[in-house]
Design a protein around this motif. Structure first.
Motif, PDB file in Angstrom:
ATOM      1  N   LYS A   1      16.319  -1.911  -7.639  1.00 43.34           N
ATOM      2  CA  LYS A   1      15.880  -0.853  -8.540  1.00 43.34           C
ATOM      3  C   LYS A   1      14.413  -0.956  -8.963  1.00 43.34           C
ATOM      4  N   PRO A   2      13.873  -2.149  -9.306  1.00 45.14           N
ATOM      5  CA  PRO A   2      12.473  -2.198  -9.738  1.00 45.14           C
ATOM      6  C   PRO A   2      11.481  -1.736  -8.678  1.00 45.14           C
ATOM      7  N   HIS A   3      11.922  -1.731  -7.417  1.00 39.90           N
ATOM      8  CA  HIS A   3      11.003  -1.441  -6.323  1.00 39.90           C
ATOM      9  C   HIS A   3      11.240  -0.073  -5.693  1.00 39.90           C
ATOM     10  N   GLN A   4      12.114   0.726  -6.269  1.00 39.72           N
ATOM     11  CA  GLN A   4      12.410   2.037  -5.713  1.00 39.72           C
ATOM     12  C   GLN A   4      11.325   3.043  -6.092  1.00 39.72           C
ATOM     13  N   GLU A   5      10.901   3.826  -5.114  1.00 39.67           N
ATOM     14  CA  GLU A   5       9.899   4.867  -5.333  1.00 39.67           C
ATOM     15  C   GLU A   5      10.566   6.227  -5.186  1.00 39.67           C
ATOM     16  N   HIS A   6      10.474   7.055  -6.235  1.00 35.34           N
ATOM     17  CA  HIS A   6      11.124   8.367  -6.213  1.00 35.34           C
ATOM     18  C   HIS A   6      10.137   9.526  -6.306  1.00 35.34           C
ATOM     19  N   ASP A   7       8.867   9.228  -6.514  1.00 34.51           N
ATOM     20  CA  ASP A   7       7.869  10.290  -6.635  1.00 34.51           C
ATOM     21  C   ASP A   7       7.656  10.952  -5.270  1.00 34.51           C
ATOM     22  N   LEU A   8       8.049  12.224  -5.156  1.00 38.56           N
ATOM     23  CA  LEU A   8       8.036  12.901  -3.859  1.00 38.56           C
ATOM     24  C   LEU A   8       6.615  13.048  -3.312  1.00 38.56           C
ATOM     25  N   ASP A   9       5.658  13.341  -4.171  1.00 45.16           N
ATOM     26  CA  ASP A   9       4.280  13.476  -3.694  1.00 45.16           C
ATOM     27  C   ASP A   9       3.762  12.150  -3.134  1.00 45.16           C
ATOM     28  N   ARG A  10       4.097  11.057  -3.807  1.00 45.79           N
ATOM     29  CA  ARG A  10       3.647   9.744  -3.331  1.00 45.79           C
ATOM     30  C   ARG A  10       4.332   9.384  -2.015  1.00 45.79           C
ATOM     31  N   LEU A  11       5.608   9.726  -1.884  1.00 45.14           N
ATOM     32  CA  LEU A  11       6.328   9.458  -0.641  1.00 45.14           C
ATOM     33  C   LEU A  11       5.713  10.256   0.518  1.00 45.14           C
ATOM     34  N   HIS A  12       5.434  11.529   0.266  1.00 47.03           N
ATOM     35  CA  HIS A  12       4.832  12.365   1.307  1.00 47.03           C
ATOM     36  C   HIS A  12       3.442  11.857   1.683  1.00 47.03           C
ATOM     37  N   GLN A  13       2.679  11.390   0.707  1.00 48.10           N
ATOM     38  CA  GLN A  13       1.350  10.877   1.004  1.00 48.10           C
ATOM     39  C   GLN A  13       1.428   9.624   1.863  1.00 48.10           C
ATOM     40  N   HIS A  14       2.400   8.760   1.543  1.00 48.47           N
ATOM     41  CA  HIS A  14       2.606   7.561   2.363  1.00 48.47           C
ATOM     42  C   HIS A  14       2.911   7.961   3.802  1.00 48.47           C
ATOM     43  N   MET A  15       3.785   8.942   3.980  1.00 49.70           N
ATOM     44  CA  MET A  15       4.152   9.391   5.323  1.00 49.70           C
ATOM     45  C   MET A  15       2.944   9.975   6.053  1.00 49.70           C
ATOM     46  N   ALA A  16       2.153  10.764   5.339  1.00 51.16           N
ATOM     47  CA  ALA A  16       0.973  11.376   5.956  1.00 51.16           C
ATOM     48  C   ALA A  16      -0.060  10.321   6.344  1.00 51.16           C
ATOM     49  N   ASP A  17      -0.121   9.237   5.576  1.00 51.60           N
ATOM     50  CA  ASP A  17      -1.096   8.178   5.848  1.00 51.60           C
ATOM     51  C   ASP A  17      -0.663   7.239   6.969  1.00 51.60           C
ATOM     52  N   THR A  18       0.629   7.277   7.326  1.00 50.33           N
ATOM     53  CA  THR A  18       1.145   6.391   8.382  1.00 50.33           C
ATOM     54  C   THR A  18       0.787   6.967   9.742  1.00 50.33           C
ATOM     55  N   ARG A  19       0.017   6.231  10.497  1.00 49.43           N
ATOM     56  CA  ARG A  19      -0.455   6.762  11.778  1.00 49.43           C
ATOM     57  C   ARG A  19       0.613   6.693  12.870  1.00 49.43           C
ATOM     58  N   LEU A  20       1.534   5.717  12.779  1.00 51.73           N
ATOM     59  CA  LEU A  20       2.566   5.568  13.800  1.00 51.73           C
ATOM     60  C   LEU A  20       3.888   5.226  13.123  1.00 51.73           C
TER      61      LEU A  20
END
Length: 209
Positions: free
Chosen positions: A5-24
């Motif tokens: 639980k302490p490490h779960q990320e639920h912020d959708l904008d932050r999740l999408h940004q992580h995905m967009a920043d992942t090159r592969l």
């Protein structure tokens, strides 16, 4: 994925940004051809569906698309920064030596069914958008339209596109949140002073806590 639980990320904008920043990313599925994984660049459209929609393409010779065409649920893994955390980073170790090493990291997992795309027009759109994304910033960006059209037509026949509407989205942001403020600062400072660039990357994310 297991994610306390302490490490779960639920912020959708932050999740999408992580995905967009992942090159592969890594596309994983299980079907008639067994457990398969393919490393591939992807596009994320955050406005399509509840959690967004991902587009990519596979080589037609890759049997994974045949399993995906059967409606098999797929998993897309988007890895992020990671770093080994030494117990020596914890100031609290001086008073309580009951500490062990761990690993800090960022990751996003996206799950959903996959639609396989064979038509040339949407395939061309996918490869063009991917190319434009990764060519941006260059002094003279290359475009798909720079190549002969008959050559591109042949290349399109050698691939299949995929569209994955995200049904479930999980984010892990393990940045020592289960430790005291002093220990978090110790980890951040230790990684910042490391000679390894990935450690520095992780430290930069910890500054955002």
């Amino acid at each position: 994925m297991y994610n306390s639980k302490p490490h779960q990320e639920h912020d959708l904008d932050r999740l999408h940004q992580h995905m967009a920043d992942t090159r592969l990313a890594v596309l994983i599925s299980h079907g008639e051809h067994g457990l398969l994984a393919t490393h591939l660049p992807v596009l994320i459209d955050p406005e399509q569906g509840e959690f967004g929609t991902v587009y990519a393409h596979l080589a037609r010779a890759n049997a994974q698309w045949k399993d995906l065409a059967q409606g098999t649920e797929a998993l897309l893994v988007f890895p992020g920064a990671d770093a080994y955390v030494s117990p020596s980073y914890y100031p609290s170790k001086a008073e309580n030596p009951k500490v062990v090493p761990t690993w800090n990291y960022l990751a996003v997992h996206a799950y959903g069914p996959v639609e396989v795309i064979h038509e040339a027009a949407p395939l061309l759109q996918i490869v063009s958008r991917l190319t434009d994304r990764h060519e941006q910033g260059r002094s003279e960006p290359w475009k798909v339209s720079d190549a002969p059209s008959d050559y591109i037509d042949g290349m399109l026949r050698a691939i299949v596109g995929i569209r994955l509407p995200i049904a479930r989205l999980q984010g892990a942001r393990k940045l020592s949140q289960n430790r005291s403020a002093e220990d978090i600062a110790g980890v951040r400072e230790g990684l910042s002073g490391s000679a390894d660039y990935p450690d520095n990357q992780l430290a930069a994310h910890m500054r955002q806590l």
